[in-house]
Design an enzyme around this catalytic site. Structure first.
Site, short mmCIF file in Angstrom:
data_model
loop_
_atom_site.label_atom_id
_atom_site.label_comp_id
_atom_site.label_asym_id
_atom_site.label_seq_id
_atom_site.Cartn_x
_atom_site.Cartn_y
_atom_site.Cartn_z
N ASN A 11 -0.97 -3.47 -2.43
CA ASN A 11 -0.89 -4.73 -3.18
C ASN A 11 -1.15 -5.86 -2.19
OD1 ASN A 11 -0.17 -6.97 -4.63
ND2 ASN A 11 1.99 -6.40 -4.91
N TRP A 12 -2.30 -6.48 -2.32
CA TRP A 12 -2.67 -7.53 -1.37
C TRP A 12 -2.01 -8.87 -1.68
CZ3 TRP A 12 -8.67 -6.69 -0.31
CH2 TRP A 12 -8.81 -5.57 0.53
N LYS A 13 -1.31 -8.95 -2.82
CA LYS A 13 -0.60 -10.19 -3.20
C LYS A 13 -1.55 -11.40 -3.04
CE LYS A 13 3.72 -7.98 -2.08
NZ LYS A 13 5.11 -8.07 -1.65
N HIS A 97 5.82 -6.84 -11.31
CA HIS A 97 6.24 -6.90 -9.90
C HIS A 97 7.42 -7.88 -9.79
CE1 HIS A 97 6.24 -7.65 -5.61
NE2 HIS A 97 5.58 -6.51 -5.48
N GLU A 99 8.07 -10.12 -7.76
CA GLU A 99 7.70 -11.51 -7.46
C GLU A 99 7.27 -12.23 -8.73
OE1 GLU A 99 4.99 -10.47 -4.34
OE2 GLU A 99 6.71 -9.85 -3.12
N GLU A 169 10.56 -0.47 -6.53
CA GLU A 169 10.53 -1.40 -5.40
C GLU A 169 11.85 -2.17 -5.34
OE1 GLU A 169 6.23 -2.38 -4.18
OE2 GLU A 169 6.81 -3.81 -5.72
N GLY A 175 9.14 -6.87 1.95
CA GLY A 175 8.80 -7.86 2.97
C GLY A 175 9.93 -8.16 3.94
N SER A 215 8.52 -2.36 2.32
CA SER A 215 8.41 -2.15 3.77
C SER A 215 7.93 -0.75 4.16
CB SER A 215 9.74 -2.49 4.46
OG SER A 215 10.07 -3.85 4.25
N GLY A 236 2.75 -3.38 0.55
CA GLY A 236 2.39 -4.79 0.60
C GLY A 236 1.76 -5.13 1.94
N GLY A 237 2.56 -5.72 2.82
CA GLY A 237 2.07 -6.20 4.12
C GLY A 237 1.19 -5.22 4.88
P1 13P Z 1 6.00 -4.91 1.57
O1 13P Z 1 5.35 -3.58 1.83
O2 13P Z 1 5.34 -6.05 2.29
O3 13P Z 1 7.48 -4.85 1.76
O4 13P Z 1 5.75 -5.24 0.00
C1 13P Z 1 6.05 -4.28 -0.95
C2 13P Z 1 5.52 -4.74 -2.25
O5 13P Z 1 6.02 -5.68 -2.84
C3 13P Z 1 4.36 -4.03 -2.81
O6 13P Z 1 4.12 -4.38 -4.14
#
Ligand code: 13P
Length: 251
Positions: A11-13, A97, A99, A169, A175, A215, A236-237
């Site tokens: 997920n590149w957000k 998600h 967020e 998640e 994050g 993470s 994510g990251g």
């Molecule tokens: P991180 O891997 O940066 O913790 O993010 C997880 C995430 O929200 C994937 O959708």
């Protein structure tokens, strides 16, 4: 035997311009060209979907979107319809998600509408569920997850387990560098599978993929993947860099 093929999704957000997305996608396609036993998906921002999908065409990389709106078309300024997503070459869509729930008002009810719209358009929804730190500390984890899953999937008579992905998640692990332990994640994944069994039956529940997110890094993926109910990861990251993400894909 595990009948579920692992899925590693990125997920590149809200990261990467179009040219940055193109560059990373090109690198990724070459890095994962040897992978046959794992499905791989990345979800760039809307603006880069079509270009990244073009790069992925004919490769083993699939493309997903990070959100969807449930109407086919109309006066909904700023929204993207399921048909628009399909027209970019997108196959998956991340829905609910944390967020989006936290900052953009997604609720279990709107998540339900989005999932329905995705299914109607033949997109594979990746339904995200997860408890906050406060909910975990006050022992509400399982009731929160029960609501998110049951309300999110309410009213569907799903028959094809390949057409649904669940992503657990925990909000406190996103994050933050804090990963749920493999045992904590396994406990929740097993619980989610039991809920799916109640709604859709045993063989469906056994075949649905449940991803872990929060993470995930090259150094913790294999421990997580060793658990019987963990079928992949939503990253994510660590998905922003083709080299690092490819290490996770090659767990
Ligand atoms: P991180 O891997 O940066 O913790 O993010 C997880 C995430 O929200 C994937 O959708």
């Amino acid at each position: 035997m595990n009948i579920r093929k692992p899925l590693i999704a990125g997920n590149w957000k809200m990261f990467k311009t179009c040219s940055e997305a193109v560059e990373t996608a090109k690198l990724l396609v070459t890095r994962i060209a040897d992978v046959t036993d794992v499905d791989v998906m990345i979800a760039p921002a809307f603006i880069a979907l079509a270009q990244v999908a073009d790069i992925a065409k004919g490769s083993n990389l699939s493309i997903g979107a990070q959100n969807i709106f449930w109407e086919k078309e109309g006066a909904f300024t700023g929204e993207i319809s399921p048909q628009m997503l399909v027209s970019t070459g997108c196959r998956y869509v991340i829905i609910g998600h944390s967020e989006r729930r936290q900052f953009f008002g997604d609720t279990n009810e709107t998540v339900n509408k989005k999932i329905n719209a995705a299914i109607q358009a033949d997109l594979i929804p990746v339904l995200c569920v997860g408890e906050s730190e406060q909910e975990r500390e006050s022992n509400e984890t399982f009731s929160v997850l029960d609501k998110q899953l049951t309300k999110g999937l309410k009213g569907f008579g799903l028959e094809e387990p390949k057409k649904l992905i669940i992503a657990y998640e925990p909000v406190w692990a996103i994050g933050t560098g804090k990963t749920a332990t493999d045992d904590q994640a396994q406990e929740v994944h097993h619980f989610l599978r039991t809920l799916l069994e109640k709604q859709f039956g045993d063989s469906f529940a056994k075949a649905v993929r449940i991803l872990y997110g929060g993470s995930v890094k090259p150094n913790n993926i294999s421990t997580l993947m060793a658990k019987s109910d963990i079928d992949g990861a939503l990253v994510g990251g660590a998905s922003l860099d083709a080299e690092i993400f490819s290490k996770i894909v090659h767990f």
